[in-house]
Design a protein around this motif. Sequence first.
Motif, PDB file in Angstrom:
ATOM      1  N   ASP A  61     -17.939  12.590 -25.460  1.00  0.00           N
ATOM      2  CA  ASP A  61     -16.805  12.195 -25.495  1.00  0.00           C
ATOM      3  C   ASP A  61     -15.941  11.309 -26.098  1.00  0.00           C
ATOM      4  O   ASP A  61     -15.549  10.524 -25.738  1.00  0.00           O
ATOM      5  N   LYS A  62     -16.768  10.677 -26.820  1.00  0.00           N
ATOM      6  CA  LYS A  62     -16.426   9.317 -27.424  1.00  0.00           C
ATOM      7  C   LYS A  62     -16.816   8.683 -28.830  1.00  0.00           C
ATOM      8  O   LYS A  62     -18.281   9.527 -29.048  1.00  0.00           O
ATOM      9  N   PRO A  63     -16.612   8.098 -29.685  1.00  0.00           N
ATOM     10  CA  PRO A  63     -17.286   7.889 -30.491  1.00  0.00           C
ATOM     11  C   PRO A  63     -18.904   7.500 -30.629  1.00  0.00           C
ATOM     12  O   PRO A  63     -18.920   5.927 -30.153  1.00  0.00           O
ATOM     13  N   LEU A  64     -19.602   8.069 -30.905  1.00  0.00           N
ATOM     14  CA  LEU A  64     -21.024   7.216 -30.724  1.00  0.00           C
ATOM     15  C   LEU A  64     -21.585   8.072 -31.822  1.00  0.00           C
ATOM     16  O   LEU A  64     -21.277   9.109 -33.470  1.00  0.00           O
ATOM     17  N   THR A  65     -22.687   6.978 -32.430  1.00  0.00           N
ATOM     18  CA  THR A  65     -23.668   7.447 -33.695  1.00  0.00           C
ATOM     19  C   THR A  65     -25.216   7.519 -32.576  1.00  0.00           C
ATOM     20  O   THR A  65     -25.511   7.387 -31.757  1.00  0.00           O
ATOM     21  N   ILE A  66     -25.369   9.141 -33.168  1.00  0.00           N
ATOM     22  CA  ILE A  66     -26.572   9.407 -32.443  1.00  0.00           C
ATOM     23  C   ILE A  66     -27.897   9.836 -33.115  1.00  0.00           C
ATOM     24  O   ILE A  66     -27.583  10.688 -34.083  1.00  0.00           O
ATOM     25  N   ILE A  67     -28.612   9.541 -32.913  1.00  0.00           N
ATOM     26  CA  ILE A  67     -29.791   9.541 -34.341  1.00  0.00           C
ATOM     27  C   ILE A  67     -31.442  10.038 -33.312  1.00  0.00           C
ATOM     28  O   ILE A  67     -31.752   9.257 -32.193  1.00  0.00           O
ATOM     29  N   GLY A  68     -31.512  10.973 -33.721  1.00  0.00           N
ATOM     30  CA  GLY A  68     -33.242  11.068 -33.314  1.00  0.00           C
ATOM     31  C   GLY A  68     -34.278  10.038 -33.829  1.00  0.00           C
ATOM     32  O   GLY A  68     -33.842  10.691 -35.460  1.00  0.00           O
ATOM     33  N   GLU A  69     -34.794  10.236 -34.165  1.00  0.00           N
ATOM     34  CA  GLU A  69     -36.304  10.043 -34.373  1.00  0.00           C
ATOM     35  C   GLU A  69     -37.917  10.137 -34.270  1.00  0.00           C
ATOM     36  O   GLU A  69     -38.046  10.991 -33.308  1.00  0.00           O
ATOM     37  N   ASN A  70     -38.158  11.046 -35.552  1.00  0.00           N
ATOM     38  CA  ASN A  70     -38.951  12.033 -35.471  1.00  0.00           C
ATOM     39  C   ASN A  70     -38.631  13.724 -35.386  1.00  0.00           C
ATOM     40  O   ASN A  70     -39.708  13.979 -34.217  1.00  0.00           O
ATOM     41  N   TYR A  71     -37.457  13.762 -35.277  1.00  0.00           N
ATOM     42  CA  TYR A  71     -37.429  15.105 -35.073  1.00  0.00           C
ATOM     43  C   TYR A  71     -37.249  15.272 -33.185  1.00  0.00           C
ATOM     44  O   TYR A  71     -38.102  16.287 -33.093  1.00  0.00           O
ATOM     45  N   PRO A  72     -36.590  14.500 -32.306  1.00  0.00           N
ATOM     46  CA  PRO A  72     -36.880  14.902 -30.882  1.00  0.00           C
ATOM     47  C   PRO A  72     -36.119  16.267 -30.715  1.00  0.00           C
ATOM     48  O   PRO A  72     -35.068  16.959 -31.005  1.00  0.00           O
ATOM     49  N   VAL A  73     -37.209  16.655 -29.532  1.00  0.00           N
ATOM     50  CA  VAL A  73     -36.279  18.486 -29.531  1.00  0.00           C
ATOM     51  C   VAL A  73     -35.283  18.198 -28.154  1.00  0.00           C
ATOM     52  O   VAL A  73     -35.866  17.954 -26.691  1.00  0.00           O
ATOM     53  N   ILE A  74     -34.180  19.225 -28.265  1.00  0.00           N
ATOM     54  CA  ILE A  74     -33.440  19.231 -27.285  1.00  0.00           C
ATOM     55  C   ILE A  74     -32.996  20.832 -27.290  1.00  0.00           C
ATOM     56  O   ILE A  74     -32.760  21.706 -27.871  1.00  0.00           O
ATOM     57  N   ASP A  75     -34.389  20.964 -26.573  1.00  0.00           N
ATOM     58  CA  ASP A  75     -34.263  22.459 -25.319  1.00  0.00           C
ATOM     59  C   ASP A  75     -33.069  22.349 -24.649  1.00  0.00           C
ATOM     60  O   ASP A  75     -33.197  22.665 -23.211  1.00  0.00           O
ATOM     61  N   GLY A  76     -32.544  23.714 -25.228  1.00  0.00           N
ATOM     62  CA  GLY A  76     -31.220  24.767 -23.926  1.00  0.00           C
ATOM     63  C   GLY A  76     -31.314  25.113 -23.425  1.00  0.00           C
ATOM     64  O   GLY A  76     -30.824  25.661 -22.115  1.00  0.00           O
ATOM     65  N   GLU A  77     -33.367  25.442 -22.875  1.00  0.00           N
ATOM     66  CA  GLU A  77     -33.492  26.743 -22.408  1.00  0.00           C
ATOM     67  C   GLU A  77     -32.452  28.486 -21.933  1.00  0.00           C
ATOM     68  O   GLU A  77     -32.172  28.912 -21.086  1.00  0.00           O
ATOM     69  N   ALA A  78     -31.689  28.632 -23.545  1.00  0.00           N
ATOM     70  CA  ALA A  78     -30.747  29.276 -22.805  1.00  0.00           C
ATOM     71  C   ALA A  78     -30.165  29.517 -22.208  1.00  0.00           C
ATOM     72  O   ALA A  78     -30.123  30.689 -21.993  1.00  0.00           O
ATOM     73  N   LYS A  79     -29.548  28.266 -21.842  1.00  0.00           N
ATOM     74  CA  LYS A  79     -28.464  27.967 -20.797  1.00  0.00           C
ATOM     75  C   LYS A  79     -27.286  29.061 -21.218  1.00  0.00           C
ATOM     76  O   LYS A  79     -26.011  28.317 -20.507  1.00  0.00           O
ATOM     77  N   GLY A  80     -27.089  28.084 -22.540  1.00  0.00           N
ATOM     78  CA  GLY A  80     -25.283  27.935 -23.190  1.00  0.00           C
ATOM     79  C   GLY A  80     -24.960  27.417 -24.010  1.00  0.00           C
ATOM     80  O   GLY A  80     -26.345  27.367 -24.807  1.00  0.00           O
ATOM     81  N   GLU A  81     -24.073  26.976 -24.523  1.00  0.00           N
ATOM     82  CA  GLU A  81     -23.714  25.788 -25.515  1.00  0.00           C
ATOM     83  C   GLU A  81     -24.793  24.099 -24.972  1.00  0.00           C
ATOM     84  O   GLU A  81     -25.574  24.173 -23.948  1.00  0.00           O
ATOM     85  N   ILE A  82     -25.408  23.360 -25.955  1.00  0.00           N
ATOM     86  CA  ILE A  82     -26.020  22.786 -26.187  1.00  0.00           C
ATOM     87  C   ILE A  82     -25.136  21.971 -26.454  1.00  0.00           C
ATOM     88  O   ILE A  82     -25.628  20.047 -25.372  1.00  0.00           O
ATOM     89  N   ILE A  83     -24.850  21.100 -27.212  1.00  0.00           N
ATOM     90  CA  ILE A  83     -23.904  20.236 -27.823  1.00  0.00           C
ATOM     91  C   ILE A  83     -22.588  19.925 -28.179  1.00  0.00           C
ATOM     92  O   ILE A  83     -22.767  21.433 -28.849  1.00  0.00           O
ATOM     93  N   THR A  84     -21.531  19.346 -27.070  1.00  0.00           N
ATOM     94  CA  THR A  84     -20.286  19.338 -27.209  1.00  0.00           C
ATOM     95  C   THR A  84     -19.618  18.464 -28.256  1.00  0.00           C
ATOM     96  O   THR A  84     -19.965  17.300 -27.575  1.00  0.00           O
ATOM     97  N   VAL A  85     -19.263  18.384 -29.423  1.00  0.00           N
ATOM     98  CA  VAL A  85     -18.387  17.447 -29.461  1.00  0.00           C
ATOM     99  C   VAL A  85     -17.079  17.109 -29.765  1.00  0.00           C
ATOM    100  O   VAL A  85     -16.347  18.365 -30.531  1.00  0.00           O
ATOM    101  N   THR A  86     -16.586  16.419 -28.629  1.00  0.00           N
ATOM    102  CA  THR A  86     -14.638  16.021 -28.311  1.00  0.00           C
ATOM    103  C   THR A  86     -14.421  15.033 -29.420  1.00  0.00           C
ATOM    104  O   THR A  86     -12.986  14.698 -29.127  1.00  0.00           O
ATOM    105  N   ALA A  87     -14.820  14.229 -29.708  1.00  0.00           N
ATOM    106  CA  ALA A  87     -14.467  12.816 -30.110  1.00  0.00           C
ATOM    107  C   ALA A  87     -14.057  13.066 -31.572  1.00  0.00           C
ATOM    108  O   ALA A  87     -15.161  13.741 -32.470  1.00  0.00           O
ATOM    109  N   ASP A  88     -13.284  11.496 -32.201  1.00  0.00           N
ATOM    110  CA  ASP A  88     -12.828  11.434 -33.415  1.00  0.00           C
ATOM    111  C   ASP A  88     -14.423  10.361 -34.304  1.00  0.00           C
ATOM    112  O   ASP A  88     -15.456   9.521 -32.729  1.00  0.00           O
ATOM    113  N   ASN A  89     -14.775  10.432 -34.578  1.00  0.00           N
ATOM    114  CA  ASN A  89     -16.261   9.549 -35.135  1.00  0.00           C
ATOM    115  C   ASN A  89     -17.263   9.531 -34.399  1.00  0.00           C
ATOM    116  O   ASN A  89     -18.167   8.694 -33.827  1.00  0.00           O
ATOM    117  N   VAL A  90     -17.572  10.406 -34.606  1.00  0.00           N
ATOM    118  CA  VAL A  90     -18.903  10.688 -33.962  1.00  0.00           C
ATOM    119  C   VAL A  90     -20.541  11.574 -35.010  1.00  0.00           C
ATOM    120  O   VAL A  90     -19.649  12.291 -36.394  1.00  0.00           O
TER     121      VAL A  90
END
Length: 411
Positions: A61-90
């Motif tokens: 919810d803020k302008p950020l740069t998110i970078i994965g190093e060597n492809y880290p795994v974000i595991d949502g465990e089938a619980k719903g949506e994983i990442i939601t971007v609502t800010a500009d400049n992301v």
Amino acid sequence: MKHIIFFLSAILMANLTMAQTIEVCGSCNISTLKEGIAQAKDFDTIIVKKGTYKEHNIKVDKPLTIIGENYPVIDGEAKGEIITVTADNVTVDGLFIINVGTSYTEDYAAIRVKNSKNFTIKNLVLEKLFFGIYIERSRDGKVFHNKIIGDAVEEYNSGNGIQLWYSKNVDIEHNFVQHVRDGIYLEFSDFCTIKNNVSSLNVRYGLHFMFSNDDMYQDNIFENNGAGVAVMFSKRIKMYNNIFKENWGTASYGLLLKEINDAEIQGNTFKDNTIGINVEGSNRINYINNNFISNGWALKVRGACYANLFKSNNFLYNSFDVSYNSKINDNGFESNFWSNYTGYDLDKDGIGDVPYRPVKLFSYIVNRTPETIILLRSLFIDIIDFSEKVSPVFTPDNLLDNKPKMKKITW
């Protein structure tokens, strides 16, 4: 006005200068992506180190740069949506996102961009998903170099790979999408560019868009999808140099056009499809420099198609070149190469001296009685096609290519 612009630019540069880098890892002070976002300030960069992070419902919810190093795994465990971007400049870059929740009431996505401007989604790997990348009411963004592999089997319980809804000025390039419902789906999304993507082996459409105007599709491959590609209820579409290949089935086609007006379809290849292009209710479309190779039907032109031009195309070894369901023709066929043409060229100018009639009577018969297809190679069919060519009764008498090319056209 100049002073205001200078002042705003100065503020932006100050923010960028003050931006910091935050590291997220299992042994770091910040061990989750959610915590990293909470700690970050506008325009910071978050580096997510290699590892597995069991998180879902992550809000950017803020302008950020998110970078994965060597492809880290974000595991949502089938619980719903994983990442939601609502800010500009992301920017979200280099994550491996898996296990999106499945729902019959919510369109959960691996990553959703909502009401955002100037976003970049790149270098992601998405697996075990419902929807992959969902762009909603957003504009001026880029979605590129992502790999989206679903496990869809049926339409009703699967989502789309890349979906745009009420969005504008989005570039979708160099993505690889397989085994979802629709590979790329656009609805009410204008001025978008879809370029250099591969969309194959999807349950329904490799590409599907509706009510979307002024978009361009270029250099994509749509191969072996359940029903091919569907383009509907849109204006001023440009489709250049795409490949539509091996879309087979009783309701399949390389490209379906329905209620499309003022479009350019140029330089594409339609190969090994049940129907190359199935067109209905579409007007003022220029089909130029396309290859139709080894399809069941190269073209099926249904009702309410007017002022279309088919020029300088190659029709090579199709079972039927053109199917037409009306005796009235308002479309032009000009200077195409037809592998079934048997005319002559006495003056050696490269143009056949006898016009070519691409609609065969047998095509007319098969449209009304599909079972007659078993007679395709019989002598009887050759005789009735010849009689219709000499004296048209069931097919439009003015549907002719008056300048058929004698040799395959190269560009």
